[in-house]
Write a protein that holds these residues in place. Structure first.
Motif, PDB file in Angstrom:
ATOM      1  N   LYS A  58       0.845  -1.197   0.000  1.00  0.00           N
ATOM      2  CA  LYS A  58       0.000   0.000   0.000  1.00  0.00           C
ATOM      3  C   LYS A  58       0.879   1.245   0.000  1.00  0.00           C
ATOM      4  N   PRO A  59       0.393   2.321  -0.610  1.00  0.00           N
ATOM      5  CA  PRO A  59       1.181   3.549  -0.695  1.00  0.00           C
ATOM      6  C   PRO A  59       1.689   4.043   0.664  1.00  0.00           C
ATOM      7  N   GLU A  60       0.883   3.928   1.702  1.00  0.00           N
ATOM      8  CA  GLU A  60       1.329   4.398   3.021  1.00  0.00           C
ATOM      9  C   GLU A  60       2.414   3.503   3.626  1.00  0.00           C
ATOM     10  N   LYS A  61       2.561   2.278   3.111  1.00  0.00           N
ATOM     11  CA  LYS A  61       3.600   1.350   3.590  1.00  0.00           C
ATOM     12  C   LYS A  61       4.874   1.436   2.748  1.00  0.00           C
ATOM     13  N   TYR A  62       4.814   2.178   1.643  1.00  0.00           N
ATOM     14  CA  TYR A  62       5.961   2.239   0.743  1.00  0.00           C
ATOM     15  C   TYR A  62       7.226   2.798   1.404  1.00  0.00           C
ATOM     16  N   PRO A  63       7.152   3.862   2.216  1.00  0.00           N
ATOM     17  CA  PRO A  63       8.379   4.344   2.864  1.00  0.00           C
ATOM     18  C   PRO A  63       9.060   3.258   3.717  1.00  0.00           C
ATOM     19  N   ALA A  64       8.290   2.440   4.420  1.00  0.00           N
ATOM     20  CA  ALA A  64       8.864   1.351   5.222  1.00  0.00           C
ATOM     21  C   ALA A  64       9.494   0.301   4.314  1.00  0.00           C
ATOM     22  N   PHE A  65       8.836  -0.011   3.194  1.00  0.00           N
ATOM     23  CA  PHE A  65       9.397  -0.973   2.245  1.00  0.00           C
ATOM     24  C   PHE A  65      10.698  -0.435   1.656  1.00  0.00           C
ATOM     25  N   LYS A  66      10.689   0.833   1.292  1.00  0.00           N
ATOM     26  CA  LYS A  66      11.880   1.461   0.704  1.00  0.00           C
ATOM     27  C   LYS A  66      13.044   1.416   1.699  1.00  0.00           C
ATOM     28  N   SER A  67      12.753   1.664   2.956  1.00  0.00           N
ATOM     29  CA  SER A  67      13.776   1.602   4.001  1.00  0.00           C
ATOM     30  C   SER A  67      14.319   0.178   4.150  1.00  0.00           C
ATOM     31  N   LEU A  68      13.435  -0.820   4.119  1.00  0.00           N
ATOM     32  CA  LEU A  68      13.851  -2.225   4.194  1.00  0.00           C
ATOM     33  C   LEU A  68      14.774  -2.556   3.027  1.00  0.00           C
ATOM     34  N   TYR A  69      14.396  -2.139   1.830  1.00  0.00           N
ATOM     35  CA  TYR A  69      15.202  -2.454   0.652  1.00  0.00           C
ATOM     36  C   TYR A  69      16.552  -1.726   0.680  1.00  0.00           C
ATOM     37  N   LYS A  70      16.567  -0.491   1.143  1.00  0.00           N
ATOM     38  CA  LYS A  70      17.832   0.247   1.246  1.00  0.00           C
ATOM     39  C   LYS A  70      18.772  -0.436   2.241  1.00  0.00           C
ATOM     40  N   THR A  71      18.224  -0.912   3.344  1.00  0.00           N
ATOM     41  CA  THR A  71      19.031  -1.633   4.335  1.00  0.00           C
ATOM     42  C   THR A  71      19.592  -2.913   3.720  1.00  0.00           C
ATOM     43  N   TYR A  72      18.765  -3.604   2.944  1.00  0.00           N
ATOM     44  CA  TYR A  72      19.211  -4.813   2.244  1.00  0.00           C
ATOM     45  C   TYR A  72      20.351  -4.493   1.278  1.00  0.00           C
ATOM     46  N   GLU A  73      20.184  -3.470   0.467  1.00  0.00           N
ATOM     47  CA  GLU A  73      21.226  -3.090  -0.490  1.00  0.00           C
ATOM     48  C   GLU A  73      22.520  -2.710   0.228  1.00  0.00           C
ATOM     49  N   LYS A  74      22.396  -1.990   1.330  1.00  0.00           N
ATOM     50  CA  LYS A  74      23.581  -1.588   2.089  1.00  0.00           C
ATOM     51  C   LYS A  74      24.295  -2.810   2.662  1.00  0.00           C
ATOM     52  N   SER A  75      23.534  -3.829   3.084  1.00  0.00           N
ATOM     53  CA  SER A  75      24.149  -5.024   3.676  1.00  0.00           C
ATOM     54  C   SER A  75      24.894  -5.852   2.630  1.00  0.00           C
ATOM     55  N   ARG A  76      24.574  -5.655   1.361  1.00  0.00           N
ATOM     56  CA  ARG A  76      25.242  -6.397   0.291  1.00  0.00           C
ATOM     57  C   ARG A  76      26.558  -5.750  -0.119  1.00  0.00           C
ATOM     58  N   LYS A  77      26.817  -4.573   0.409  1.00  0.00           N
ATOM     59  CA  LYS A  77      28.047  -3.857   0.076  1.00  0.00           C
ATOM     60  C   LYS A  77      28.906  -3.807   1.327  1.00  0.00           C
ATOM     61  N   GLY A  78      30.143  -4.081   1.186  1.00  0.00           N
ATOM     62  CA  GLY A  78      31.025  -4.028   2.343  1.00  0.00           C
ATOM     63  C   GLY A  78      32.453  -4.239   1.890  1.00  0.00           C
ATOM     64  N   TYR A  79      33.346  -4.079   2.819  1.00  0.00           N
ATOM     65  CA  TYR A  79      34.762  -4.233   2.514  1.00  0.00           C
ATOM     66  C   TYR A  79      35.239  -5.608   2.924  1.00  0.00           C
ATOM     67  N   ILE A  80      36.075  -6.168   2.080  1.00  0.00           N
ATOM     68  CA  ILE A  80      36.736  -7.433   2.361  1.00  0.00           C
ATOM     69  C   ILE A  80      38.227  -7.112   2.405  1.00  0.00           C
ATOM     70  N   PHE A  81      38.875  -7.474   3.506  1.00  0.00           N
ATOM     71  CA  PHE A  81      40.303  -7.198   3.652  1.00  0.00           C
ATOM     72  C   PHE A  81      41.092  -8.475   3.428  1.00  0.00           C
ATOM     73  N   LEU A  82      42.074  -8.367   2.557  1.00  0.00           N
ATOM     74  CA  LEU A  82      42.970  -9.481   2.268  1.00  0.00           C
ATOM     75  C   LEU A  82      44.339  -9.167   2.836  1.00  0.00           C
ATOM     76  N   VAL A  83      45.028 -10.179   3.302  1.00  0.00           N
ATOM     77  CA  VAL A  83      46.416 -10.006   3.752  1.00  0.00           C
ATOM     78  C   VAL A  83      47.290 -10.983   3.010  1.00  0.00           C
ATOM     79  N   LYS A  84      48.514 -10.555   2.770  1.00  0.00           N
ATOM     80  CA  LYS A  84      49.461 -11.414   2.070  1.00  0.00           C
ATOM     81  C   LYS A  84      49.947 -12.485   3.046  1.00  0.00           C
ATOM     82  N   GLU A  85      49.912 -13.715   2.589  1.00  0.00           N
ATOM     83  CA  GLU A  85      50.387 -14.822   3.427  1.00  0.00           C
ATOM     84  C   GLU A  85      51.895 -14.716   3.612  1.00  0.00           C
ATOM     85  N   GLU A  86      52.321 -14.992   4.838  1.00  0.00           N
ATOM     86  CA  GLU A  86      53.754 -14.968   5.111  1.00  0.00           C
ATOM     87  C   GLU A  86      54.373 -16.282   4.663  1.00  0.00           C
ATOM     88  N   LYS A  87      55.575 -16.195   4.130  1.00  0.00           N
ATOM     89  CA  LYS A  87      56.254 -17.415   3.634  1.00  0.00           C
ATOM     90  C   LYS A  87      57.268 -17.891   4.613  1.00  0.00           C
TER      91      LYS A  87
END
Length: 87
Positions: A58-87
């Motif tokens: 429903k139109p009045e529920k759309y802002p809550a849905f949009k917020s849910l989807y934005k949170t989902y999109e944000k959770s799919r983006k993040g940093y992955i840190f790699l370190v060089k293995e020591e020999k």
């Protein structure tokens, strides 16, 4: 019900290992839910599950849905840190 599932395998470059990655994110609301997670051994596995429990928002529920989807999109983006293995 509308659902989307994604799984991706990320292989670090030779000589590197995954040091740090985003934590699991879980959100459950009346209109839907999602989970995003990263798991590691020698590789990194990303999985995402997004589900909308209502076929019509429903139109009045759309802002809550949009917020849910934005949170989902944000959770799919993040940093992955790699370190060089020591020999």
């Amino acid at each position: 019900t509308v659902m989307s599932e994604i799984e991706e395998k990320i292989i670090p470059p030779s000589g590197f290992q995954v040091e740090l990655f985003p934590e699991v994110t879980r959100v459950q609301e009346d209109m839907g839910k999602f989970v995003t997670s990263f798991q590691t051994d020698t590789n990194l596995k990303f999985s995402s599950h997004f589900q909308i429990s209502q076929n019509y928002i429903k139109p009045e529920k759309y802002p809550a849905f949009k917020s849910l989807y934005k949170t989902y999109e944000k959770s799919r983006k993040g940093y992955i840190f790699l370190v060089k293995e020591e020999k």
